[in-house]
Design an enzyme around this catalytic site. Structure first.
Site, PDB file in Angstrom:
ATOM      1  N   ASP A 102      -2.812  -1.793  -5.479  1.00 23.75           N
ATOM      2  CA  ASP A 102      -3.197  -0.616  -4.704  1.00 23.75           C
ATOM      3  C   ASP A 102      -3.779   0.429  -5.656  1.00 23.75           C
ATOM      4  OD1 ASP A 102      -3.484   1.548  -3.031  1.00 23.75           O
ATOM      5  OD2 ASP A 102      -1.362   1.752  -2.565  1.00 23.75           O
ATOM      6  N   ARG A 106       0.834  -1.195   0.000  1.00 19.98           N
ATOM      7  CA  ARG A 106       0.000   0.000   0.000  1.00 19.98           C
ATOM      8  C   ARG A 106       0.870   1.246   0.000  1.00 19.98           C
ATOM      9  NH1 ARG A 106      -2.798  -2.753  -2.134  1.00 19.98           N
ATOM     10  NH2 ARG A 106      -4.546  -3.927  -1.344  1.00 19.98           N
ATOM     11  N   CYS A 107       0.292   2.322  -0.500  1.00 13.16           N
ATOM     12  CA  CYS A 107       0.964   3.610  -0.611  1.00 13.16           C
ATOM     13  C   CYS A 107       1.624   3.966   0.726  1.00 13.16           C
ATOM     14  CB  CYS A 107      -0.064   4.669  -1.000  1.00 13.16           C
ATOM     15  SG  CYS A 107       0.609   6.304  -1.270  1.00 13.16           S
ATOM     16  N   PRO A 108       2.882   4.353   0.706  1.00 10.64           N
ATOM     17  CA  PRO A 108       3.722   4.735  -0.426  1.00 10.64           C
ATOM     18  C   PRO A 108       4.674   3.630  -0.892  1.00 10.64           C
ATOM     19  CG  PRO A 108       4.778   5.508   1.549  1.00 10.64           C
ATOM     20  CD  PRO A 108       3.500   4.794   1.972  1.00 10.64           C
TER      21      PRO A 108
END
Length: 84
Positions: free
Chosen positions: A45, A18-20
């Site tokens: 994502d 997931r981000c980042p």
């Protein structure tokens, strides 16, 4: 019909991240590639649909193709000539 995603120089599996994290991994991977080489990124994502094109623009890499109609998403990036 030719699949543009079929023969990248390198592949990065970012599934489940997931981000980042996906973009951080892309940056680290691209840093160790030669100019002009291609990287296939596989991710799930939804933030990558915004983050990877933005990363390419900011870092002067070329986003050759993207497939974001369904997961897993696929992106094909060519390392820029002046990019690090």
């Amino acid at each position: 019909m030719t699949d543009i995603f079929a023969n990248p120089d390198k592949t990065l599996d970012a599934l489940g991240l997931r981000c980042p994290e996906p973009v951080m991994m892309v940056r680290k991977t691209v840093r160790h590639m030669e100019e002009g080489q291609t990287l296939l990124i596989i991710a799930d994502d939804p933030a990558t649909t915004r983050d990877i094109p933005g990363f390419c623009r900011f870092m002067d890499h070329q986003l050759l193709a993207q497939d974001t109609e369904q997961t897993p998403y696929r992106y094909l990036v060519r390392k820029g000539i002046t990019a690090g």
